[in-house]
Design a protein around this motif. Structure first.
Motif, PDB file in Angstrom:
ATOM      1  N   VAL A  61       0.842  -1.198   0.000  1.00  0.00           N
ATOM      2  CA  VAL A  61       0.000   0.000   0.000  1.00  0.00           C
ATOM      3  C   VAL A  61       0.877   1.248   0.000  1.00  0.00           C
ATOM      4  N   THR A  62       1.994   1.192   0.706  1.00  0.00           N
ATOM      5  CA  THR A  62       2.928   2.315   0.699  1.00  0.00           C
ATOM      6  C   THR A  62       3.482   2.556  -0.705  1.00  0.00           C
ATOM      7  N   ARG A  63       3.866   1.483  -1.389  1.00  0.00           N
ATOM      8  CA  ARG A  63       4.360   1.638  -2.763  1.00  0.00           C
ATOM      9  C   ARG A  63       3.281   2.217  -3.679  1.00  0.00           C
ATOM     10  N   ASN A  64       2.062   1.803  -3.476  1.00  0.00           N
ATOM     11  CA  ASN A  64       0.963   2.354  -4.271  1.00  0.00           C
ATOM     12  C   ASN A  64       0.795   3.847  -4.004  1.00  0.00           C
ATOM     13  N   ALA A  65       0.949   4.238  -2.744  1.00  0.00           N
ATOM     14  CA  ALA A  65       0.858   5.656  -2.382  1.00  0.00           C
ATOM     15  C   ALA A  65       1.987   6.447  -3.025  1.00  0.00           C
ATOM     16  N   ALA A  74      -2.063  13.854  -4.980  1.00  0.00           N
ATOM     17  CA  ALA A  74      -1.753  14.011  -3.565  1.00  0.00           C
ATOM     18  C   ALA A  74      -2.832  13.431  -2.651  1.00  0.00           C
ATOM     19  N   LEU A  75      -4.097  13.670  -2.976  1.00  0.00           N
ATOM     20  CA  LEU A  75      -5.163  13.188  -2.104  1.00  0.00           C
ATOM     21  C   LEU A  75      -5.220  11.665  -2.080  1.00  0.00           C
ATOM     22  N   SER A  76      -5.080  11.051  -3.236  1.00  0.00           N
ATOM     23  CA  SER A  76      -5.084   9.589  -3.290  1.00  0.00           C
ATOM     24  C   SER A  76      -3.891   9.023  -2.534  1.00  0.00           C
ATOM     25  N   ALA A  77      -2.722   9.643  -2.722  1.00  0.00           N
ATOM     26  CA  ALA A  77      -1.533   9.192  -2.014  1.00  0.00           C
ATOM     27  C   ALA A  77      -1.705   9.331  -0.514  1.00  0.00           C
ATOM     28  N   GLY A  78      -2.261  10.451  -0.092  1.00  0.00           N
ATOM     29  CA  GLY A  78      -2.452  10.672   1.339  1.00  0.00           C
ATOM     30  C   GLY A  78      -3.347   9.631   1.973  1.00  0.00           C
ATOM     31  N   TYR A 106       6.854   0.482  13.870  1.00  0.00           N
ATOM     32  CA  TYR A 106       6.299   1.638  14.576  1.00  0.00           C
ATOM     33  C   TYR A 106       6.813   2.935  13.960  1.00  0.00           C
ATOM     34  N   ALA A 107       8.120   3.016  13.725  1.00  0.00           N
ATOM     35  CA  ALA A 107       8.712   4.225  13.154  1.00  0.00           C
ATOM     36  C   ALA A 107       8.111   4.541  11.788  1.00  0.00           C
ATOM     37  N   LYS A 108       7.928   3.514  10.963  1.00  0.00           N
ATOM     38  CA  LYS A 108       7.365   3.742   9.631  1.00  0.00           C
ATOM     39  C   LYS A 108       5.913   4.176   9.729  1.00  0.00           C
ATOM     40  N   GLY A 109       5.178   3.571  10.652  1.00  0.00           N
ATOM     41  CA  GLY A 109       3.789   3.973  10.841  1.00  0.00           C
ATOM     42  C   GLY A 109       3.663   5.437  11.213  1.00  0.00           C
ATOM     43  N   PHE A 113       1.875   8.265   8.818  1.00  0.00           N
ATOM     44  CA  PHE A 113       0.722   8.992   9.351  1.00  0.00           C
ATOM     45  C   PHE A 113       0.843  10.479   9.037  1.00  0.00           C
ATOM     46  N   HIS A 114       1.993  11.052   9.344  1.00  0.00           N
ATOM     47  CA  HIS A 114       2.146  12.488   9.139  1.00  0.00           C
ATOM     48  C   HIS A 114       2.255  12.843   7.660  1.00  0.00           C
ATOM     49  N   ARG A 115       2.856  11.952   6.865  1.00  0.00           N
ATOM     50  CA  ARG A 115       2.907  12.203   5.423  1.00  0.00           C
ATOM     51  C   ARG A 115       1.498  12.183   4.838  1.00  0.00           C
ATOM     52  N   GLY A 116       0.716  11.192   5.247  1.00  0.00           N
ATOM     53  CA  GLY A 116      -0.651  11.102   4.747  1.00  0.00           C
ATOM     54  C   GLY A 116      -1.501  12.272   5.196  1.00  0.00           C
ATOM     55  N   ALA A 117      -1.374  12.668   6.460  1.00  0.00           N
ATOM     56  CA  ALA A 117      -2.161  13.794   6.975  1.00  0.00           C
ATOM     57  C   ALA A 117      -1.842  15.072   6.205  1.00  0.00           C
ATOM     58  N   LYS A 118      -0.566  15.300   5.928  1.00  0.00           N
ATOM     59  CA  LYS A 118      -0.171  16.513   5.198  1.00  0.00           C
ATOM     60  C   LYS A 118      -0.749  16.519   3.798  1.00  0.00           C
ATOM     61  N   LEU A 119      -0.657  15.396   3.086  1.00  0.00           N
ATOM     62  CA  LEU A 119      -1.176  15.348   1.722  1.00  0.00           C
ATOM     63  C   LEU A 119      -2.697  15.466   1.687  1.00  0.00           C
ATOM     64  N   ARG A 120      -3.351  15.039   2.734  1.00  0.00           N
ATOM     65  CA  ARG A 120      -4.807  15.160   2.808  1.00  0.00           C
ATOM     66  C   ARG A 120      -5.251  16.542   3.276  1.00  0.00           C
TER      67      ARG A 120
END
Length: 383
Positions: A61-65, A74-78, A106-109, A113-120
Motif C-alpha cells: 500500500v505504501t508503494r501504491n501511495a 496528492a489526495l489519493s496518495a495521502g 512503529y517508526a514507519k507507521g 501517518f504524518h505524510r498522509g495527513a499533510k497530503l490530505r
C-alpha cells in the motif's frame, strides 16, 4: 464483531480496529488470508506470521501511495499513506516488547501517518507535553484557522496509540462539531513507553494536569472549555483526572473502567478476552514492573472507588452491552458513584446500535459520534 478468525478474539480485535481506523476490507483480507491456519494455533503462537503478512500488505500500500504521489495525485496518495500507517501500527501493536522488527514498523507507521495527513490537508501539529523532568508526545488536531474552540484531551487505552485514535475519526468528528482535539501518548502508551521508557501510573493527574497546562498556552483554545476524554483503560484515567484536576470542564469515556485492578485478578483466574497476545508481559512492560505479583498489588490501586464522587463537572459514560474485555457493570458503578456531577449520563450501546463490543470495536462510529455530540452540546451549554 467481524470475526474472520473463529475463536481468536485477539486477532479479530486487531482486524476490527484496523477497519475502524480507516482500513480497506480488501487489503485487510489480503493480510489475513495467508495466516488463517496459524490463527487456529492460539493468540500467541502465530503472531510473527501475522506480523509478516500485515507488513507485506502495508509495504505494498505504501508503494501504491508513492506511485500516486509521483503522479501528482496528492489526495489519493495521502489516503493510502494513512491506511498503510494503520496497518503498520496494527501489526506492531500485536508483538511482544522484545520482538525486534516492531521498532521499524512503529517508526514507519509514524512517518506515514504524518505524510498522509499533510497530503490530505489535515492540520495535525506535533507537540511535547512537559512531564516530571521529561515530556510525552501529543498531536493537536485543528482546522488551521486559528479560531478559538473548545478542546478535548484524548487519552489512550492500555495498548492504543494517539495516531490510531485520530485515524479512527475522533479528531474529525470533534472538529465537525467545533471542537479541537489533543491526542496524547500518555505514560505507558505509544511513544511514551516505546521510545522514552515512561511507564503508566495509577495517579493519572500527574500527566493529565500538564496536558491542560499546555492547552492554556494556545490562542486557538477556549481556556475554560477544555474537556477530557478516555477510551478503554482511558475510561479509568479520564475520570480519575477529572476528579483531581477541577479545571477540566467535562469528562467523557468510551468504555467505563471502574475497577481495572480487580479485572486483572479476574483475568488471572480466568483469562477471558484479552486485547493483545502475551498479555501479562505487556501490562508489566506498560507499568515498568517485572514481577506479576508486584504488578497485581500495584493494580489494586487502580480503581475509581472514592474518585468519581469528586467529579463536579458533566460526566458521560458510554459502554457496549457485550463488552468482552470490561464487563458492563463498570459503567453502572461509575454512574452510580458520580453523585456530584451536575450532568451525569450513562449511554449503553445495544444490538440496535450495531455496536456492542469493547469501545465500539465492532462499528467505530456510534460511541464516537455520540460522545462528540454530547461534548459539543455540553460545551454550548456553558455559554
Amino acid at each position: 464483531m467481524f470475526e474472520p478468525f473463529p475463536g481468536n478474539y485477539v486477532w479479530n480485535l486487531q482486524t476490527n480496529l484496523a477497519l475502524v481506523c480507516g482500513g480497506n476490507h480488501g487489503e485487510i483480507d489480503a493480510a489475513n488470508r495467508p495466516v488463517m491456519e496459524a490463527a487456529r494455533l492460539g493468540t500467541d503462537a502465530g503472531t510473527a506470521q501475522l506480523f509478516d503478512s500485515w507488513i507485506a500488505v502495508a509495504e505494498q500500500v505504501t508503494r501504491n501511495a508513492e506511485a500516486d504521489e509521483a503522479a501528482g495525485y496528492a489526495l489519493s496518495a495521502g489516503a493510502k499513506y494513512l491506511r498503510a500507517s494503520g496497518y503498520f501500527l496494527a501489526a506492531e501493536r500485536m508483538q511482544s516488547r522484545d520482538y525486534a522488527p516492531r521498532g521499524a514498523a512503529y517508526a514507519k507507521g509514524m512517518v506515514l501517518f504524518h505524510r498522509g495527513a499533510k497530503l490530505r490537508g489535515l492540520h495535525v501539529d506535533m507537540v511535547e507535553i512537559p512531564y516530571e523532568g521529561s515530556s510525552y508526545s501529543a498531536i493537536f488536531y485543528h482546522d488551521g484557522s486559528g479560531t478559538k474552540r473548545p478542546t478535548l484531551v484524548s487519552v489512550n487505552g492500555l495498548d492504543s496509540m494517539k495516531e490510531q485514535v485520530c485515524m479512527a475519526g475522533h479528531g474529525q468528528s470533534n472538529l465537525d462539531r467545533g471542537i479541537n482535539t489533543l491526542f496524547v501518548d500518555q505514560p505507558g502508551t505509544g511513544a511514551a513507553i516505546r521510545q522514552r521508557d515512561l511507564p503508566a501510573v495509577f495517579d493519572a493527574e500527574r500527566w493529565g494536569t500538564p496536558a491542560l497546562d499546555y492547552l492554556l498556552t494556545r490562542d486557538d483554545v477556549v481556556h475554560d472549555r477544555i474537556g477530557i476524554f478516555g477510551l478503554s483503560f482511558g475510561g479509568y484515567h479520564a475520570p480519575r483526572i477529572a476528579a483531581n484536576e477541577p479545571r477540566y470542564a467535562l469528562c467523557a469515556v468510551m468504555g467505563a473502567n471502574h475497577v481495572w485492578g480487580k479485572r486483572q485478578r479476574e483475568r488471572l483466574a480466568n483469562e477471558g478476552e484479552n486485547p493483545v497476545p502475551h498479555y501479562w508481559d505487556h501490562v508489566m512492560w506498560v507499568f515498568g514492573i517485572d514481577d506479576r505479583d508486584a504488578f497485581l498489588d500495584y493494580a489494586d490501586r487502580i480503581t475509581l472507588d472514592g474518585q468519581v464522587d469528586k467529579i463536579r463537572v458533566p460526566f458521560l459514560i458510554t459502554h457496549g452491552e457485550n463488552d468482552r474485555q470490561i464487563p458492563a457493570y463498570n459503567a453502572q458503578m461509575s454512574y452510580d458513584q458520580a453523585v456530584n456531577s451536575p450532568k451525569r449520563h450513562l449511554r449503553m450501546f445495544t444490538t440496535d446500535d450495531f455496536e456492542v463490543e469493547h469501545c465500539g470495536a465492532d462499528n467505530g462510529t456510534g460511541m464516537r459520534d455520540y460522545i462528540a455530540d454530547w461534548c459539543a452540546e455540553t460545551f454550548a451549554e456553558m455559554g
